[in-house]
Enzyme design. Structure first.
Site, PDB file in Angstrom:
ATOM      1  N   ALA A 154      62.124  19.293  53.683  1.00  0.00           N
ATOM      2  CA  ALA A 154      62.641  19.690  52.374  1.00  0.00           C
ATOM      3  C   ALA A 154      62.156  18.755  51.265  1.00  0.00           C
ATOM      4  O   ALA A 154      61.476  17.758  51.510  1.00  0.00           O
ATOM      5  CB  ALA A 154      64.162  19.727  52.431  1.00  0.00           C
ATOM      6  N   HIS A 155      62.562  19.071  50.055  1.00  0.00           N
ATOM      7  CA  HIS A 155      62.121  18.318  48.877  1.00  0.00           C
ATOM      8  C   HIS A 155      62.555  16.862  48.911  1.00  0.00           C
ATOM      9  O   HIS A 155      63.642  16.535  49.351  1.00  0.00           O
ATOM     10  CB  HIS A 155      62.603  18.973  47.581  1.00  0.00           C
ATOM     11  CG  HIS A 155      64.058  19.330  47.532  1.00  0.00           C
ATOM     12  ND1 HIS A 155      64.581  20.195  46.622  1.00  0.00           N
ATOM     13  CD2 HIS A 155      65.091  18.948  48.320  1.00  0.00           C
ATOM     14  CE1 HIS A 155      65.867  20.320  46.819  1.00  0.00           C
ATOM     15  NE2 HIS A 155      66.204  19.574  47.839  1.00  0.00           N
ATOM     16  N   ASN A 156      61.651  16.016  48.426  1.00  0.00           N
ATOM     17  CA  ASN A 156      61.932  14.590  48.255  1.00  0.00           C
ATOM     18  C   ASN A 156      62.134  13.829  49.572  1.00  0.00           C
ATOM     19  O   ASN A 156      62.565  12.671  49.546  1.00  0.00           O
ATOM     20  CB  ASN A 156      63.159  14.379  47.347  1.00  0.00           C
ATOM     21  CG  ASN A 156      62.873  14.786  45.918  1.00  0.00           C
ATOM     22  OD1 ASN A 156      62.932  15.961  45.594  1.00  0.00           O
ATOM     23  ND2 ASN A 156      62.514  13.831  45.085  1.00  0.00           N
TER      24      ASN A 156
END
Lengths: 345, 345, 345
Positions: free
Chosen positions: A240-242
């Site tokens: 997922a993001h980050n």
């Protein structure tokens, strides 16, 4: 490709013993101990395969020390793994070389910078300002978004999608149908609806990372989602993001890593492991298959189960669990016995 | 894009306090409290970030109420989430606009109806009788099957496949490599083999639905698989045939929803949740990550674990479980103590 | 397509009873009991739908035996499943036929052998020495690697990638965005880094195998990854290198099968099941959804849970678990009661 046992031994720098007269026989393939035939070479990586080797029909075996009772030729090497990779490369199927050409059907945007010896296969779409390093291969149907940089010696299999503003290092492999730089699953609940949070960040994939087929790595809201150098990722993995992943991690199939997790170096995640968002996993942690991790884990720990706990503790709990129905039965009897004792008081 | 703190405050309709002399400084990016630098603006969404803000080097912060001890400028807004989205849009990377053209390499079938300002990227394949609404973007390598209707303002990223007879509403996003309208996993065991049940139905995706990368949504056997308006779906999610999902649900990565499940409105499914077939999930239900649900769940419940049970009950069971090995040990001792008591009787 | 009840009965070889005067009415669709309308035919597969049928507005019903109280026409058949598939085919949406042409945008390598009546859709890329059998359909954007053989009557949906040296049998379906023959997740740790083990083997997919969308089947290191005839695989399934799957297995969505597992014939895996590497699953085994299997399972067993155990035992353990917090409470009371008894001794 056919080689005699002697030629193979020479190529591997192996000591050749106990040739059993087969040193001139031609070897054309390598196979595991149970399957190797009369024209094959095999290998023994652990003692548990010795018995099978002795029964094997294989013409030769790569071993770390001489094995008594095996009739074929033995090629003694320091590191069986290294020799195995070398032999697999020797007997690799012959395939055509990369074209080192840009297929006329490929679409190049403005200001694309391509180094020497790049292969771009049919129908690939390369957007504006993309840079690709030497010897890299962009498979058919791939899409590379604006401003993305891809290093040298990279291999993108067919239909890979890399969105804009991503950075792919050198010697990176991304297998077919994977998606890099997709927008993450980040919403704010405002005025009764979920509004998508813009994802201004990108994805950084460092050198020697290898990513399986049909994986997804989301771009960051700010900064970058980062996959550290040398990390290997199996198929159908969700990142997922980050998320920030350290160097030399191994991430097995169908793992899901939620937003903003931080993994140290050398972390090993078994298949179908899930990490909740915003957790930190220390260096060298090993997480067993299907575990669900909701809290930080210190470096070097081995954890298992959902919720993930120390692996040995998980083992003890599972052992107790297996006896739980019986224990519940005994428990009832004990209550009766206590009641009897109380009556007699 | 660079703006002064004052300019930003004006754009956000924010009250600007405690400028610390930096109101003329140029801001070029937004970052989280821990990472924001001297030219960045940051934001505080919850009290737990206040301590970090006070130590932060960020030039300015978006806050809901003034924070004592922070030296940068403070932009006080009613809703930090709303302001954050606005600032992210202000500092979004500059990318080229959609072409609003049909790439010559795209393939259009017979009787295709295209509204104004549609972008169709290279190598997309649009079958007969497809309709696409204004401003929609069909990514490179997409395939849209016969008779499928796509509304306006939709965005299909590269290599999305939507099969025939599907209906996509307005303002729908479908990310790369997703498959919509695949044939479901429905077989009848007849004369010793599994015969595929024809899937005559379609998929209906309502307005403002957003679907991640590498997802699969199967078409229905009869009628439609339906994704309700405003529902958001993360990457690598599996939605089987004849599933009906309500409005404004959130479905995290790698969830699997089996055939004919019915989800109400506002349902939240954590990552890797699995639902058995034919179950009903009431409005507003929250199901924790990795839970396995085999039975209907009433509206408003929070459940966890496999088999999924009330979340607080699951928590108590897990707590007991952690003590189970010790309890088993003590149990043995108690048996001995009871035996001693019985001997003395 | 519209047919009278009489015409339908004739097509199905059904006995028509209790026509209620509707035998001349036109039927245009089939639907489930709860949804079927006045112009529809419906069906009853189990007794639990009888009550709903009696209330149903459906003009006719396919049944195995006459049902009292239902006012519509009844078509009595030997096998409702067979009749249902036939009716679904009768009322299937009308779609254009396969082109049986090679689209000019498709790319054919050297020495490609194509049988009669093959459809190759736009932008497909067929490498050197590929062979494709008669009536097969290669979807748009597909990539077929060197030396791969595809049998007759196969259907590859859009953007499927099949790598080199794979063998696909006859009557095989592979849905969109799936990847066959990807390199497996096999590394040797040598000199401080993970070196990819070359995967010289291929993938063999036997006749009548059906594979869902966005699946991954890795090629073997040596020999072949094998999917046995008649096996059906749902979406987003991961099958690792050197796995051997028997005939007529059913593998539900998001299952993960690790390297070198061997599955017998007729094995059924529920959704999200995970198998550790190198395990053997006997013929006819049924593994419940989300189970995690770490050890061999004998033929004919039904297992559930992680770690996977006999299904009935798993059920007993879960039942005990639900009572565990209460049992822990009672346990404390018992300790007190024993202490009281000991004091009185």
């Amino acid at each position: 490709m056919k080689l005699t046992v002697e030629q193979l031994a020479k190529r591997l720098g192996a000591e050749l013993v106990n040739t059993g007269g087969q040193a001139q026989g031609k070897i054309s393939a390598i196979g595991p101990v149970e399957a190797a035939g009369e024209n094959d070479i095999t290998f023994v990586k652990s003692d548990k395969h010795i018995a099978a080797l002795i029964k094997s029909r294989a013409a030769a075996a790569i071993v770390q020390k001489s094995i008594e009772g095996y009739n074929g030729a033995q090629l003694i090497v320091k590191n069986v793994d290294t020799a195995l990779i070398e032999v697999l490369n020797i007997f690799a199927p012959e395939l055509k070389k990369p074209t080192r050409e840009i297929d006329p059907s490929a679409r190049l945007g403005k200001n694309v910078k391509l180094a020497e010896d790049i292969s771009i296969e049919p129908n690939a779409v390369i957007d504006d300002n993309v840079e690709i390093g030497e010897n890299s291969i962009i498979g058919s149907g791939c899409k590379i978004g604006e401003n993305t940089k891809i290093g040298k010696n990279c291999q993108l299999d067919s239909n890979v999608v890399i969105h804009h503003n991503c950075q792919i290092g050198n010697n990176v492999i991304i297998q077919a149908n994977s998606t890099i730089g997709s927008t993450g699953f980040g919403y704010s609940f405002i005025d009764g609806t979920h509004k998508l949070i813009p994802h201004n960040g990108g994805v950084v994939i460092e050198d020697f990372v290898e990513i399986g087929a049909n994986c997804c790595i989301d771009r960051a809201k700010f900064g970058n989602t980062i996959i550290g150098a040398g990390t290997k990722i199996d198929n159908l993995v969700q990142i997922a993001h980050n998320v920030v992943i350290g160097k030399c991690c191994l991430i097995a199939g169908q793992v899901g890593i939620s937003g903003s997790c931080k993994l140290g170096d050398g972390v090993v995640l078994g298949g179908q492991v899930g990490l909740a968002d915003n957790i930190e996993i220390g260096d060298g942690t090993m997480i067993s298959a299907q575990a669900g991790v909701a809290n930080n884990i210190e470096a070097g720990r081995q954890v298992a189960w959902t919720p993930a706990i120390d692996k040995r503790k998980a083992f003890r709990i599972v052992s107790s669990l297996m006896r739980l129905p019986k224990m519940a039965e005994q428990f009832k009897q004990m209550v009766n016995r206590i009641e009897e004792l109380e009556k007699d008081k």
